[in-house]
Design a protein around this motif. Structure first.
Motif, PDB file in Angstrom:
ATOM      1  N   CYS A   1       0.859  -1.195   0.000  1.00 16.14           N
ATOM      2  CA  CYS A   1       0.000   0.000   0.000  1.00 16.14           C
ATOM      3  C   CYS A   1       0.889   1.237   0.000  1.00 16.14           C
ATOM      4  O   CYS A   1       1.496   1.588   1.023  1.00 16.14           O
ATOM      5  CB  CYS A   1      -0.908  -0.005   1.218  1.00 16.14           C
TER       6      CYS A   1
ATOM      7  N   GLU B   1      -2.088   5.178  -3.871  1.00 20.00           N
ATOM      8  CA  GLU B   1      -3.000   6.319  -3.655  1.00 20.00           C
ATOM      9  C   GLU B   1      -2.181   7.592  -3.804  1.00 20.00           C
ATOM     10  O   GLU B   1      -1.213   7.824  -3.076  1.00 20.00           O
ATOM     11  CB  GLU B   1      -3.593   6.235  -2.256  1.00 20.00           C
ATOM     12  N   ASN B   2      -2.543   8.423  -4.789  1.00 19.75           N
ATOM     13  CA  ASN B   2      -1.875   9.713  -4.980  1.00 19.75           C
ATOM     14  C   ASN B   2      -2.673  10.793  -4.252  1.00 19.75           C
ATOM     15  O   ASN B   2      -3.867  10.962  -4.517  1.00 19.75           O
ATOM     16  CB  ASN B   2      -1.785  10.059  -6.473  1.00 19.75           C
ATOM     17  N   ILE B   3      -2.034  11.470  -3.318  1.00 21.85           N
ATOM     18  CA  ILE B   3      -2.737  12.523  -2.574  1.00 21.85           C
ATOM     19  C   ILE B   3      -2.244  13.890  -3.051  1.00 21.85           C
ATOM     20  O   ILE B   3      -1.134  14.033  -3.550  1.00 21.85           O
ATOM     21  CB  ILE B   3      -2.574  12.369  -1.048  1.00 21.85           C
TER      22      ILE B   3
ATOM     23  N   ASN C   1       0.386  10.691   6.114  1.00 23.13           N
ATOM     24  CA  ASN C   1       0.539   9.947   4.859  1.00 23.13           C
ATOM     25  C   ASN C   1       0.452   8.441   5.115  1.00 23.13           C
ATOM     26  O   ASN C   1      -0.183   7.700   4.360  1.00 23.13           O
ATOM     27  CB  ASN C   1       1.888  10.266   4.207  1.00 23.13           C
TER      28      ASN C   1
ATOM     29  N   VAL D   1       1.388   5.294  -0.548  1.00 24.82           N
ATOM     30  CA  VAL D   1       0.748   6.605  -0.607  1.00 24.82           C
ATOM     31  C   VAL D   1       1.773   7.587  -1.161  1.00 24.82           C
ATOM     32  O   VAL D   1       2.825   7.812  -0.545  1.00 24.82           O
ATOM     33  CB  VAL D   1       0.249   7.056   0.780  1.00 24.82           C
TER      34      VAL D   1
ATOM     35  N   SER E   1       2.557   4.210 -11.197  1.00 23.48           N
ATOM     36  CA  SER E   1       1.414   3.830 -12.036  1.00 23.48           C
ATOM     37  C   SER E   1       1.716   2.542 -12.798  1.00 23.48           C
ATOM     38  O   SER E   1       0.879   1.637 -12.868  1.00 23.48           O
ATOM     39  CB  SER E   1       1.098   4.961 -13.011  1.00 23.48           C
TER      40      SER E   1
ATOM     41  N   ARG F   1      -0.947  -1.397  -4.560  1.00 20.62           N
ATOM     42  CA  ARG F   1      -2.035  -0.418  -4.587  1.00 20.62           C
ATOM     43  C   ARG F   1      -1.445   0.962  -4.305  1.00 20.62           C
ATOM     44  O   ARG F   1      -0.676   1.123  -3.342  1.00 20.62           O
ATOM     45  CB  ARG F   1      -3.099  -0.774  -3.549  1.00 20.62           C
TER      46      ARG F   1
ATOM     47  N   MET G   1      -6.103   2.142   3.672  1.00 20.12           N
ATOM     48  CA  MET G   1      -6.208   1.424   2.395  1.00 20.12           C
ATOM     49  C   MET G   1      -6.061  -0.080   2.616  1.00 20.12           C
ATOM     50  O   MET G   1      -6.529  -0.888   1.811  1.00 20.12           O
ATOM     51  CB  MET G   1      -5.062   1.835   1.451  1.00 20.12           C
TER      52      MET G   1
ATOM     53  N   VAL H   1      -3.086   7.247   5.719  1.00 19.21           N
ATOM     54  CA  VAL H   1      -3.839   7.022   4.475  1.00 19.21           C
ATOM     55  C   VAL H   1      -3.588   5.601   3.987  1.00 19.21           C
ATOM     56  O   VAL H   1      -4.516   4.879   3.587  1.00 19.21           O
ATOM     57  CB  VAL H   1      -3.442   8.055   3.397  1.00 19.21           C
ATOM     58  N   ALA H   2      -2.307   5.169   4.060  1.00 22.05           N
ATOM     59  CA  ALA H   2      -1.955   3.804   3.655  1.00 22.05           C
ATOM     60  C   ALA H   2      -2.607   2.770   4.569  1.00 22.05           C
ATOM     61  O   ALA H   2      -3.069   1.720   4.116  1.00 22.05           O
ATOM     62  CB  ALA H   2      -0.439   3.628   3.654  1.00 22.05           C
TER      63      ALA H   2
END
Length: 582
Positions: free
Chosen positions: A107, A135-137, A146, A109, A123, A133, A153, A149-150
């Motif tokens: 995961c 996640e772009n913040i 940060n 971030v 990507s 996985r 997820m 957030v992970a």
């Protein structure tokens, strides 16, 4: 000494000189010399050879890849990314993808959306591997937020923490899951680690850690990497806290261990911490705020644990001292073990009278005690020729009026007048049964900084013969920690703990009585604490070594078979005596 200094100076780089200038301003010449000395205590060449000998073999990789566990949890690895150099990021991702255990998710971030190189690389990773996985913040929220957030997820049963520029050993997750299965699903798992150079060519500064050690954790974040915890526990404590950015892992670990009942240490190097110019591992002063945050994290932890102590910095950044406070004015019964002349015993007694703590009584125990110039108010008990010292300690403790017992050799004096205060403040803690200090020999070098039970049926003084300039492997001679055994040369005992285990085992004999007693106290549920700030030293050179009979040796080997065979939990089986590499 000159030759040693010349060799040391050859090793000092320009970068080290810059660091040394900072230390010189802060700590003076003596402190700076100690700082330089400690950098060359570890033999990195010896470790590189060790690492090659223990490197994962192809046959092991094949075996691990095919192996199935009874319980195969999903492990979510959390990685906050912020403008990470692509090479480091690539190597980190590859280290996860190469794991021999396959039930994982990564995961990531990404808090650097304007960095197109990082954005595009991540990507592509997510497209190629469905276990990754991303996640772009929109903005950098700080490392704690940060990582949160992970965390939210993650779907895993367990959560592992990995820095964006570090590397996992290929068998890291396999060994974690193996430990989870064998240790009845612990809430927390941590492993040993080392450092790697920027180009990955060198492995150095291994951290071969002890099993869970609360007092050592309050002295520094020795757990650090690789840290794995049950997701349920992490959510219960509400994850990371942004006010501890820089020491967010330290704060998190302290809050986790407060809730955990089962903590597993895996004594294998499974995490490689990359050292480069902006890393705190290479340049401690680059993130001074992190050490301030660490200090606050420990202080708040003490408050939650209802411990009355104040956290202070030591001379080395990232290492702390908890100064506990004495409660009330309890009586201490000082029991002096005498095989010395009255001159040494008088010196010992005078050093205790000079102590900043004054509520004590004395009892002398020994053979042929000389009463010359010893105050009449001090009681003494003469041993008969065939009696063991433990027989008489057990006997006189029944006459003791103190809540705490202080054992000290008649050939030892207190060096620091706060020694009794340091011992008592720790011994008063609810879970502590025994506290020992650092003992120096008559020449000013370390006699012992605690005692280890080696895996070859022997016991050994820790750091014996080392200079007081040195801090020891992982700073362990200079930091408070839990040990399995401390020396009876300077040992404070809570009377309740003494009573709980029915005193000393007289079958252990004079050579093993302290070892046996400490192990019994731990088995009964108390902790044994080593406090390096409680300093004492031999008055004159002592050539006598602890002696034991074959009967005593066999008795101890049988009674403490597990620790004598498996090794000391406060030690690490990858080490040999005095914390050198095997």
């Amino acid at each position: 000494m000159f030759m040693k200094m010349t060799g040391l100076l050859r090793k000092i780089t320009i970068k080290n000189l810059k660091k040394s200038a900072v230390y010189l301003r802060k700590y003076g010449y003596k402190g700076t010399f100690a700082h330089l000395m400690k950098q060359y205590q570890n033999n990195d060449k010896e470790y590189e050879e060790w690492f090659e000998d223990h490197r994962l073999r192809e046959s092991e990789i094949n075996m691990q890849t095919k192996h199935h566990f009874v319980y195969e949890p999903l492990i979510s690895i959390l990685v906050p990314v912020y403008n990470t150099p692509i090479l480091f990021l690539k190597e980190m991702v590859e280290s996860v993808c190469r794991q021999t255990y396959s039930r994982w998710e990564l995961c990531i971030v990404n808090a650097s959306p304007n960095n197109l190189e990082v954005l595009n690389f991540l990507s592509v990773c997510a497209e190629k591997e469905n276990r990754i996985r991303v996640e772009n913040i929109k903005e950098n929220l700080g490392i704690a937020e940060n990582t949160n957030v992970a965390l939210y997820m993650a779907n895993g049963d367990y959560i592992g923490l990995l820095d964006h520029d570090d590397i996992l050993s290929q068998d890291a997750l396999y060994n974690v899951v193996k430990g989870i299965n064998e240790a009845n699903m612990p809430e927390i798992i941590y492993t040993d680690e080392d450092k790697i150079s920027k180009d990955k060519d060198k492995h150095f500064q291994p951290c071969f850690k002890p099993d869970f050690n609360l007092d050592f954790l309050r002295s520094n974040n020795y757990i650090c990497h690789f840290f794995v915890v049950k997701r349920k526990l992490l959510l219960e404590i509400e994850g990371f806290r942004k006010e501890y950015d820089g020491a967010q892992d330290y704060d998190l670990i302290l809050r986790c261990v407060e809730k955990a009942d089962n903590i597993l240490h895996i004594p294998k190097i499974l995490y490689h911490w990359r050292m480069h110019e902006v890393s705190t591992s290479d340049n401690p002063e680059s993130k001074m705020y992190a050490y301030e945050a660490g200090k606050r994290a420990i202080q708040e932890h003490l408050v939650r644990c209802k411990e009355n102590g104040k956290v202070e910095f030591t001379n080395d950044l990232g290492f702390y001292r908890v100064k506990y406070k004495v409660k009330g004015n309890p009586l201490i019964t000082v029991i002096i073990l005498c095989d010395q002349s009255s001159k040494e015993v008088r010196t010992c007694i005078r050093s205790i009278y000079r102590s900043t703590y004054s509520n004590f009584e004395f009892i002398l125990i020994g053979r042929n005690i000389m009463r010359e110039k010893i105050p009449d108010s001090i009681r003494s008990v003469n041993l008969k020729e065939k009696d063991t010292i433990t027989t008489y300690i057990n006997s006189v403790v029944k006459q003791a009026r103190g809540e705490y017992l202080f054992l000290i050799s008649g050939n030892v004096k207190l060096i620091d007048n706060r020694c009794l205060v340091e011992l008592l403040a720790n011994c008063q803690r609810k879970e502590v049964g025994i506290v020992g200090g650092k003992v120096y020999n008559a020449g000013g070098k370390i006699q012992n900084a605690g005692i280890i039970v080696r895996g070859d049926h022997f016991v050994e003084n820790v750091f014996e013969g080392m200079s007081n300039f040195c801090v020891g492997y992982m700073h362990r001679d200079s930091l408070q920690q839990n040990l399995s055994v401390v020396s009876a040369d300077c040992m404070m005992i809570k009377y309740k703990a003494f009573e709980t285990v029915d005193g000393f085992d007289e079958k252990a004999g004079d050579g093993f009585f302290a070892v046996d007693f400490c192990l019994k106290v731990i088995e009964s549920g108390f902790r044994v604490v080593y406090n390096p700030n409680a300093k004492s030293g031999y008055i004159k050179k002592c050539n006598k070594k602890d002696e034991y009979s074959q009967r005593e040796f066999e008795y101890m080997s049988k009674k403490w078979k597990k620790i004598f065979e498996k090794g000391d939990p406060a030690y690490n089986h990858n080490l040999r005596s005095k914390y050198l590499l095997k």
